[in-house]
Design a protein around this motif. Structure first.
Motif, PDB file in Angstrom:
ATOM      1  N   ALA A  47       0.813  -1.222   0.000  1.00  0.00           N
ATOM      2  CA  ALA A  47       0.000   0.000   0.000  1.00  0.00           C
ATOM      3  C   ALA A  47       0.845   1.272   0.000  1.00  0.00           C
ATOM      4  CB  ALA A  47      -0.952  -0.009   1.195  1.00  0.00           C
ATOM      5  N   GLY A  48       1.934   1.248  -0.747  1.00  0.00           N
ATOM      6  CA  GLY A  48       2.767   2.431  -0.858  1.00  0.00           C
ATOM      7  C   GLY A  48       3.764   2.629   0.261  1.00  0.00           C
ATOM      8  N   ARG A  49       3.786   1.734   1.252  1.00  0.00           N
ATOM      9  CA  ARG A  49       4.759   1.808   2.341  1.00  0.00           C
ATOM     10  C   ARG A  49       5.721   0.631   2.214  1.00  0.00           C
ATOM     11  NH1 ARG A  49       4.327   6.760   4.564  1.00  0.00           N
ATOM     12  NH2 ARG A  49       5.064   6.050   6.610  1.00  0.00           N
ATOM     13  N   SER A  50       6.928   0.808   2.679  1.00  0.00           N
ATOM     14  CA  SER A  50       7.908  -0.262   2.540  1.00  0.00           C
ATOM     15  C   SER A  50       8.884  -0.236   3.702  1.00  0.00           C
ATOM     16  CB  SER A  50       8.680  -0.129   1.214  1.00  0.00           C
ATOM     17  OG  SER A  50       9.384   1.102   1.169  1.00  0.00           O
ATOM     18  N   GLY A  51       9.666  -1.294   3.818  1.00  0.00           N
ATOM     19  CA  GLY A  51      10.671  -1.372   4.861  1.00  0.00           C
ATOM     20  C   GLY A  51      11.616  -2.517   4.589  1.00  0.00           C
ATOM     21  N   ARG A  52      12.751  -2.478   5.266  1.00  0.00           N
ATOM     22  CA  ARG A  52      13.745  -3.543   5.116  1.00  0.00           C
ATOM     23  C   ARG A  52      14.275  -3.925   6.490  1.00  0.00           C
ATOM     24  NH1 ARG A  52      18.843  -1.790   6.091  1.00  0.00           N
ATOM     25  NH2 ARG A  52      19.153   0.476   6.071  1.00  0.00           N
ATOM     26  N   MET A  53      14.635  -5.186   6.614  1.00  0.00           N
ATOM     27  CA  MET A  53      15.213  -5.658   7.862  1.00  0.00           C
ATOM     28  C   MET A  53      16.722  -5.440   7.822  1.00  0.00           C
ATOM     29  SD  MET A  53      14.684  -6.903  10.841  1.00  0.00           S
ATOM     30  CE  MET A  53      12.947  -7.347  10.690  1.00  0.00           C
ATOM     31  N   ARG A  54      17.279  -4.826   8.867  1.00  0.00           N
ATOM     32  CA  ARG A  54      18.719  -4.634   8.954  1.00  0.00           C
ATOM     33  C   ARG A  54      19.334  -5.882   9.568  1.00  0.00           C
ATOM     34  NH1 ARG A  54      20.822   0.774  11.831  1.00  0.00           N
ATOM     35  NH2 ARG A  54      20.141  -0.316  13.713  1.00  0.00           N
ATOM     36  N   ALA A  55      20.179  -6.559   8.823  1.00  0.00           N
ATOM     37  CA  ALA A  55      20.712  -7.857   9.247  1.00  0.00           C
ATOM     38  C   ALA A  55      21.602  -7.750  10.476  1.00  0.00           C
ATOM     39  CB  ALA A  55      21.487  -8.508   8.107  1.00  0.00           C
ATOM     40  N   SER A  56      22.249  -6.605  10.674  1.00  0.00           N
ATOM     41  CA  SER A  56      23.216  -6.488  11.763  1.00  0.00           C
ATOM     42  C   SER A  56      22.579  -6.573  13.142  1.00  0.00           C
ATOM     43  CB  SER A  56      23.994  -5.176  11.638  1.00  0.00           C
ATOM     44  OG  SER A  56      23.111  -4.066  11.703  1.00  0.00           O
ATOM     45  N   ASP A  57      21.292  -6.187  13.258  1.00  0.00           N
ATOM     46  CA  ASP A  57      20.648  -6.222  14.569  1.00  0.00           C
ATOM     47  C   ASP A  57      19.186  -6.679  14.525  1.00  0.00           C
ATOM     48  OD1 ASP A  57      19.689  -4.009  13.240  1.00  0.00           O
ATOM     49  OD2 ASP A  57      19.835  -2.636  14.944  1.00  0.00           O
ATOM     50  N   HIS A  58      18.679  -6.976  13.328  1.00  0.00           N
ATOM     51  CA  HIS A  58      17.287  -7.409  13.131  1.00  0.00           C
ATOM     52  C   HIS A  58      16.299  -6.319  13.551  1.00  0.00           C
ATOM     53  CE1 HIS A  58      18.376 -11.981  13.003  1.00  0.00           C
ATOM     54  NE2 HIS A  58      19.006 -11.254  12.095  1.00  0.00           N
ATOM     55  N   GLN A  59      16.668  -5.063  13.258  1.00  0.00           N
ATOM     56  CA  GLN A  59      15.780  -3.921  13.472  1.00  0.00           C
ATOM     57  C   GLN A  59      15.243  -3.476  12.121  1.00  0.00           C
ATOM     58  OE1 GLN A  59      14.549  -1.904  16.243  1.00  0.00           O
ATOM     59  NE2 GLN A  59      13.351  -1.227  14.465  1.00  0.00           N
ATOM     60  N   PHE A  60      13.910  -3.520  11.966  1.00  0.00           N
ATOM     61  CA  PHE A  60      13.264  -3.111  10.721  1.00  0.00           C
ATOM     62  C   PHE A  60      13.453  -1.617  10.519  1.00  0.00           C
ATOM     63  CE2 PHE A  60       9.239  -2.775   8.072  1.00  0.00           C
ATOM     64  CZ  PHE A  60       9.661  -3.653   7.071  1.00  0.00           C
ATOM     65  N   GLN A  61      13.804  -1.242   9.295  1.00  0.00           N
ATOM     66  CA  GLN A  61      14.016   0.158   8.951  1.00  0.00           C
ATOM     67  C   GLN A  61      12.878   0.623   8.042  1.00  0.00           C
ATOM     68  OE1 GLN A  61      16.526   1.790  10.438  1.00  0.00           O
ATOM     69  NE2 GLN A  61      17.129  -0.149  11.412  1.00  0.00           N
ATOM     70  N   GLN A  62      12.182   1.684   8.465  1.00  0.00           N
ATOM     71  CA  GLN A  62      11.019   2.176   7.727  1.00  0.00           C
ATOM     72  C   GLN A  62      10.839   3.663   7.990  1.00  0.00           C
ATOM     73  OE1 GLN A  62       7.449   0.336   9.544  1.00  0.00           O
ATOM     74  NE2 GLN A  62       8.748   0.002  11.329  1.00  0.00           N
ATOM     75  N   SER A  63      10.081   4.312   7.136  1.00  0.00           N
ATOM     76  CA  SER A  63       9.793   5.720   7.353  1.00  0.00           C
ATOM     77  C   SER A  63       8.804   5.879   8.503  1.00  0.00           C
ATOM     78  CB  SER A  63       9.229   6.341   6.076  1.00  0.00           C
ATOM     79  OG  SER A  63       8.055   5.654   5.665  1.00  0.00           O
ATOM     80  N   LEU A  64       8.820   7.039   9.144  1.00  0.00           N
ATOM     81  CA  LEU A  64       7.928   7.350  10.249  1.00  0.00           C
ATOM     82  C   LEU A  64       7.158   8.634   9.940  1.00  0.00           C
ATOM     83  CD1 LEU A  64      10.360   6.698  13.262  1.00  0.00           C
ATOM     84  CD2 LEU A  64       8.648   5.132  12.318  1.00  0.00           C
TER      85      LEU A  64
END
Length: 432
Positions: A367-384
């Motif tokens: 729905a126009g939003r996206s994100g990626r998982m950061r492998a180094s710490d398993h913290q999802f990166q997304q816009s806020l």
């Protein structure tokens, strides 16, 4: 025609029908026997007690996401597509109950555990899952976290088996400070939070970031209160008003937030509330007109994000759950299920190790939003986004919250690159 012949013909007809029915039942049983078992997801949350409303709200989100995956035929895997099955376990807001639920879920064949509405519970589950996965590799499970935002969970206490899909507390505070730093009407602030790891982290980071970005701001109150046990926030509201604070910064959630803002309204407090969760679960209705232009909330997404895709997504949720009080939809929970489905398909397996290896590389959109998982710490990166409370129908507010007549217009967008913060995680990856 004699009666004996008629009886025989009826008996033959009955026998034929019975044979057909038996054959059909056998065929159905065979199909069921050949269908791959569903992939069991265990939701461990407070489904009773003072925070039951938060657990039920999460359950609706995850159910909708699971239904979407199953509606398209499940997850393609060797041997046949696998459906997702969401099993609910009530933690009753207690860590010991959550750990007991974890054991029951694993005994019942759960491959994935999901939880989020308490960082203290999340930390207990991470420890238990780490020990289980090391002790018994044949029964490994993954932990997907959608709301437990204590930063330590992807910093010094990070785990290969844990994946967080919400922005952690420091990321959320930084987003709020992007607004506070430009709000020159705020000269005095009051910090208040729940007395456990998450609430403490919010206040700690708020003090730090205020010192960096608004050293001119005076902190006139800084306190923690028992989580889920305060029934009357009037004494806190009186102190906030008496302090002269023009703004309150809080990470409170559930009834602890609703009761706080309601008490503030009742004592006539007219300052702003900078919140993590002021956009849902009764808070807008509780504060009413007093919140217009005064209550702000940070989130991964809001219904009034001004794009056609966002509006379509939100309307679809409202169609699935038409009761206005069931209005609590989070994009990150939808992206989390999509990431899981994609990782399982790419791994070609439901085993924890290969799925985890794919999940830490997840990159998903919806729905126009996206994100990626950061492998180094398993913290999802997304816009806020940060939203300001306003009346339904005001510019930028086509949708309200929970039928309250109030919604949140977006006043700040923070892209994923800007929202990202460094990590201190030293990830220990299993050898096999």
């Amino acid at each position: 025609m004699n009666s004996r012949f008629i009886w025989r013909r009826k008996a033959l007809k009955f026998s034929t029908l019975a044979l057909c029915a038996s054959t059909l039942l056998s065929a159905v049983s065979l199909v069921r026997a050949q269908s791959p078992a569903p992939i069991r997801i265990a939701l461990i949350e407070s489904l009773s007690g003072p925070f039951a409303n938060t657990g039920e709200a999460v359950s609706r989100n995850l159910l909708w996401a699971v239904e979407r995956v199953n509606a398209r035929g499940g997850i393609p895997l060797p041997g046949g597509a696998r459906m997702l099955q969401l099993d609910r376990y009530d933690s009753k807001g207690q860590n010991e109950e959550a750990l007991s639920a974890l054991r029951a879920a694993m005994d019942n064949g759960a491959r994935v555990v999901m939880q989020g509405n308490s960082s203290a519970t999340a930390a207990a589950l991470v420890d238990a899952i780490d020990k289980n996965n090391e002790r018994d590799p044949s029964k490994r499970v993954l932990f997907l976290n959608y709301s437990a935002v204590d930063p330590v969970l992807t910093n010094e206490r990070c785990s290969f088996w844990h994946f967080r899909f919400d922005a952690h507390a420091d990321m959320r505070v930084a987003a709020l400070m992007d607004v506070v730093k430009d709000d020159q009407d705020v000269k005095r602030v009051y910090l208040i939070g729940q007395d456990y790891s998450f609430g403490q982290a919010v206040l700690r980071e708020s003090r730090r970031q205020l010192g960096l970005q608004r050293p001119d701001v005076q902190i006139v109150g800084d306190e923690l209160h028992p989580m889920g046990r305060v029934k009357d926030f009037a004494p806190y509201a009186v102190k906030i008003k008496s302090s002269g604070a023009q703004a309150v910064i809080t990470g409170n959630w559930g009834n602890d937030l609703t009761l706080l803002v309601k008490a503030a309204r009742e004592v006539g407090y007219e300052g702003k509330f900078y919140t993590f969760y002021g956009n849902a679960l009764g808070a807008p209705a509780a504060i009413g007109d007093a919140g217009v232009g005064r209550v702000l909330a940070v989130a991964d997404w809001l219904p009034n994000v001004p794009t056609p895709e966002s509006a379509t997504f939100y309307r679809a949720f409202r169609q699935r759950f038409p009761n206005p009080t069931d209005d609590y939809v989070h994009m990150r929970m939808q992206l989390m299920i999509e990431a899981l489905a994609k990782a399982v398909e790419q791994a070609g397996s439901v085993e924890a190790m290969p799925v985890a290896q794919k999940l830490e590389q997840a990159n998903v959109s919806l729905a126009g939003r996206s994100g990626r998982m950061r492998a180094s710490d398993h913290q999802f990166q997304q816009s806020l986004v940060v939203g300001m409370m306003d009346r339904l129908g005001a510019p930028g507010v086509p949708f309200d919250v929970e039928g309250s007549g109030y919604g949140f217009r977006v006043v700040k967008n923070i892209d994923a690159a800007r929202a990202e913060l460094p990590t201190t995680c030293k990830m220990q990856r299993p050898e096999r």
